[in-house]
Structures are given as C-alpha cells and as structure tokens.
Design an enzyme around this catalytic site. Structure first.
Site, PDB file in Angstrom:
ATOM      1  N   ASP A  16      48.718 -18.868-105.045  1.00 57.73           N
ATOM      2  CA  ASP A  16      48.427 -20.245-105.452  1.00 57.73           C
ATOM      3  C   ASP A  16      49.678 -21.080-105.134  1.00 57.73           C
ATOM      4  OD1 ASP A  16      47.378 -21.691-108.642  1.00 57.73           O
ATOM      5  OD2 ASP A  16      48.320 -22.611-106.904  1.00 57.73           O
ATOM      6  N   ASN A  30      44.693 -36.793 -99.492  1.00 56.37           N
ATOM      7  CA  ASN A  30      43.865 -37.724 -98.716  1.00 56.37           C
ATOM      8  C   ASN A  30      44.644 -39.026 -98.609  1.00 56.37           C
ATOM      9  OD1 ASN A  30      43.120 -39.591-100.942  1.00 56.37           O
ATOM     10  ND2 ASN A  30      42.088 -37.759-101.712  1.00 56.37           N
ATOM     11  N   VAL A  39      43.620 -28.178-103.157  1.00 62.17           N
ATOM     12  CA  VAL A  39      45.083 -28.123-103.352  1.00 62.17           C
ATOM     13  C   VAL A  39      45.565 -29.382-104.072  1.00 62.17           C
ATOM     14  CG1 VAL A  39      47.277 -28.183-102.081  1.00 62.17           C
ATOM     15  CG2 VAL A  39      45.449 -26.743-101.277  1.00 62.17           C
ATOM     16  N   ASP A  40      45.037 -30.530-103.651  1.00 61.06           N
ATOM     17  CA  ASP A  40      45.440 -31.832-104.201  1.00 61.06           C
ATOM     18  C   ASP A  40      45.247 -31.831-105.720  1.00 61.06           C
ATOM     19  OD1 ASP A  40      44.551 -35.212-103.036  1.00 61.06           O
ATOM     20  OD2 ASP A  40      46.320 -34.429-104.055  1.00 61.06           O
ATOM     21  N   TYR A 131      37.866 -30.514 -95.660  1.00 64.12           N
ATOM     22  CA  TYR A 131      37.851 -31.224 -94.368  1.00 64.12           C
ATOM     23  C   TYR A 131      37.259 -30.405 -93.230  1.00 64.12           C
ATOM     24  CZ  TYR A 131      40.364 -35.321 -96.213  1.00 64.12           C
ATOM     25  OH  TYR A 131      40.719 -36.453 -96.916  1.00 64.12           O
TER      26      TYR A 131
HETATM   27  N1  APR Z   1      46.892 -22.909-103.457  1.00 67.88           N
HETATM   28  C1  APR Z   1      46.816 -22.646-102.129  1.00 67.88           C
HETATM   29  N2  APR Z   1      45.753 -22.980-101.365  1.00 67.88           N
HETATM   30  C2  APR Z   1      44.713 -23.580-101.979  1.00 67.88           C
HETATM   31  C3  APR Z   1      44.708 -23.889-103.362  1.00 67.88           C
HETATM   32  C4  APR Z   1      45.866 -23.521-104.110  1.00 67.88           C
HETATM   33  N3  APR Z   1      45.957 -23.760-105.423  1.00 67.88           N
HETATM   34  N4  APR Z   1      43.511 -24.509-103.668  1.00 67.88           N
HETATM   35  C5  APR Z   1      42.808 -24.550-102.518  1.00 67.88           C
HETATM   36  N5  APR Z   1      43.510 -24.002-101.509  1.00 67.88           N
HETATM   37  C6  APR Z   1      43.139 -23.838-100.090  1.00 67.88           C
HETATM   38  C7  APR Z   1      41.683 -23.905 -99.756  1.00 67.88           C
HETATM   39  O1  APR Z   1      41.081 -22.641 -99.966  1.00 67.88           O
HETATM   40  C8  APR Z   1      41.757 -24.277 -98.278  1.00 67.88           C
HETATM   41  O2  APR Z   1      41.969 -23.099 -97.522  1.00 67.88           O
HETATM   42  O3  APR Z   1      43.721 -24.929 -99.390  1.00 67.88           O
HETATM   43  C9  APR Z   1      43.019 -25.127 -98.169  1.00 67.88           C
HETATM   44  C10 APR Z   1      42.770 -26.617 -97.993  1.00 67.88           C
HETATM   45  O4  APR Z   1      41.630 -26.978 -98.760  1.00 67.88           O
HETATM   46  P1  APR Z   1      41.515 -28.417 -99.490  1.00 67.88           P
HETATM   47  O5  APR Z   1      42.375 -28.418-100.670  1.00 67.88           O
HETATM   48  O6  APR Z   1      40.049 -28.682 -99.640  1.00 67.88           O
HETATM   49  O7  APR Z   1      42.165 -29.454 -98.464  1.00 67.88           O
HETATM   50  P2  APR Z   1      41.577 -30.116 -97.151  1.00 67.88           P
HETATM   51  O8  APR Z   1      40.586 -29.258 -96.454  1.00 67.88           O
HETATM   52  O9  APR Z   1      42.803 -30.560 -96.400  1.00 67.88           O
HETATM   53  O10 APR Z   1      40.797 -31.400 -97.705  1.00 67.88           O
HETATM   54  C11 APR Z   1      41.552 -32.438 -98.263  1.00 67.88           C
HETATM   55  O11 APR Z   1      40.218 -32.481-100.231  1.00 67.88           O
HETATM   56  O12 APR Z   1      41.069 -32.123-102.322  1.00 67.88           O
HETATM   57  C12 APR Z   1      40.681 -33.103-101.432  1.00 67.88           C
HETATM   58  O13 APR Z   1      42.058 -34.987-101.981  1.00 67.88           O
HETATM   59  C13 APR Z   1      41.838 -33.963-101.025  1.00 67.88           C
HETATM   60  O14 APR Z   1      40.425 -35.510 -99.910  1.00 67.88           O
HETATM   61  C14 APR Z   1      41.349 -34.459 -99.709  1.00 67.88           C
HETATM   62  C15 APR Z   1      40.629 -33.266 -99.125  1.00 67.88           C
END
Ligand code: APR
Length: 194
Positions: A16, A30, A39-40, A131
């Site tokens: 994590d 975003n 992650v956000d 995304y």
């Molecule tokens: N630690 C590490 N990796 C993580 C975690 C965590 N706690 N939570 C999720 N992930 C992984 C997901 O499994 C994925 O492989 O991070 C990667 C990116 O996923 P997203 O968080 O959905 O990010 P992204 O695809 O770039 O989309 C961004 O999603 O959360 C919203 O505000 C954000 O609008 C933006 C969009």
C-alpha cells in the site's frame, strides 16, 4: 525485486503506497487536485486534511493540474514527508498522446523530486486503475522512463558536495498480478540493456 541503476536502488514491491517511508510518495491524482478514489482517496485519507489544504492553495495559484504535470504538497500524517501529485492520462485507445503523457507523469515527478533534493520516492502504477490504461503497456513506459532518468542522472552539486540524486525509487504495486507484470517487464528491460 531490487536492482541497482547507476547507484540508485530500483525496488518493486507489492504494498500500500500510503505505508511507504520514502521521503516522497506519488499520487495518481486528477486535474482538480481535490481528491478522488483509488490511490488518491487512500493518500488523502491517510495523510489528512493538510494535503487537501495545500492542494487548494496550489489551485488558487495555478488553477487545475494539466495531465502529465506534477505538483508537490506536504505528506501530512503520512510517513512520507511529501506527496507529489501527478495527473495520468485517461486511456482512449492509444491515439490521444496517452503514452507520452504517462511518460511525462513519471519524468515530471522525478524532476520535481530532484529539484527538492528528495532522495527516495515511491510511485503507484499511474493511470492503470480508474483511467484504464492497459497495465502491460503502462508498466513498460513507467519502467523505461525511470530507468532512463536514473541512467542519465548527473550528480547535482549542493554546496560543493556532489549529490548523486536518488538513493531509492520504488514501484508500489497494489495487487500480485500488477507486481508480476512489472517484474516481468523489468527483467526484460534489464536483460535487454545488459
Ligand atoms: N497503494 C498502491 N496502489 C494503489 C492503492 C494503494 N493504496 N490503491 C489503488 N492502487 C492502485 C490501483 O490498483 C491501480 O493499479 O493504483 C493504480 C492506479 O489506480 P487509480 O488510483 O484508480 O488511479 P488512476 O487509474 O490513475 O485514476 C486516477 O482515479 O482516484 C481517482 O482522483 C483519481 O480521478 C483520478 C483517477
């Protein structure tokens, strides 16, 4: 998996990202910088309100964050001192400059970290969640961008001392499947360059 690239430790782990104790962790944000899911959401939850407060100050100064760009805030309650927020491209099939924009996310995050003399940084797998960027393709772009940067990483003079740049760059994969994909592609890149 740990490899050494030009005196920097390149680490792949399944974990994590909010638990990492590197000086900076990178958020897959975003363009609004106002938080979200994935992650956000995890980083804002774990880091607390100070992160969002600084994101809002950045918005006041520059407006939203364009895709491929990066900004930096405090890490708040996280172990990491800083969060570098970067906005990944949404996948539209590959003909909207997605590869280059994803490359820019990693490059601009590394440049910003280097400017701040940050010596250790953790990346998530940017754009491969909400995304929908295909992870096979994204992992190759991510690894290649970081490895190229580290290989070209000139020492940065700091008060007469040469600063060798990063001590450690981590890819923190959330699932075993993602970790295996990054591992396979890292091994392919390393074999190819040997
Ligand atoms: N630690 C590490 N990796 C993580 C975690 C965590 N706690 N939570 C999720 N992930 C992984 C997901 O499994 C994925 O492989 O991070 C990667 C990116 O996923 P997203 O968080 O959905 O990010 P992204 O695809 O770039 O989309 C961004 O999603 O959360 C919203 O505000 C954000 O609008 C933006 C969009």
């Amino acid at each position: 998996m740990i490899v050494s690239i030009n005196k920097t430790k390149l680490v792949l782990i399944q974990d994590d990202i909010t638990k990492q104790e590197t000086t900076a962790i990178v958020n897959a944000a975003n363009s609004s910088l106002l938080g979200g899911g994935g992650v956000d959401g995890a980083i804002h939850r774990a880091g607390g309100p100070k992160i969002l407060k600084e994101c809002k100050e950045i918005r006041k100064q520059q407006g939203s964050c364009p895709t491929g760009e990066a900004v930096i805030t405090t890490g708040g309650n996280l172990k990491a001192k800083y969060v570098i927020h970067t906005v990944g491209p949404i996948w539209y099939g590959g003909n909207k400059n997605e590869d280059n924009l994803l490359h820019n996310c990693y490059l601009n995050s590394l440049k910003l970290a280097k400017e701040r003399r940050i010596k250790s940084i953790s990346f998530p797998s940017i754009s491969t969640g909400a995304y929908h960027f295909p992870i096979e393709r994204a992992s190759k772009i991510a690894l290649k961008t970081v490895i190229d940067f580290l290989q070209d990483n000139e020492p940065v003079p700091l008060e007469g001392k040469s600063l060798t740049g990063f001590e450690e760059v981590r890819f923190v994969l959330f699932s075993k499947e993602d970790y295996e994909i990054y591992l396979k592609n890292l091994q392919e890149i390393i074999d190819w360059t040997e």
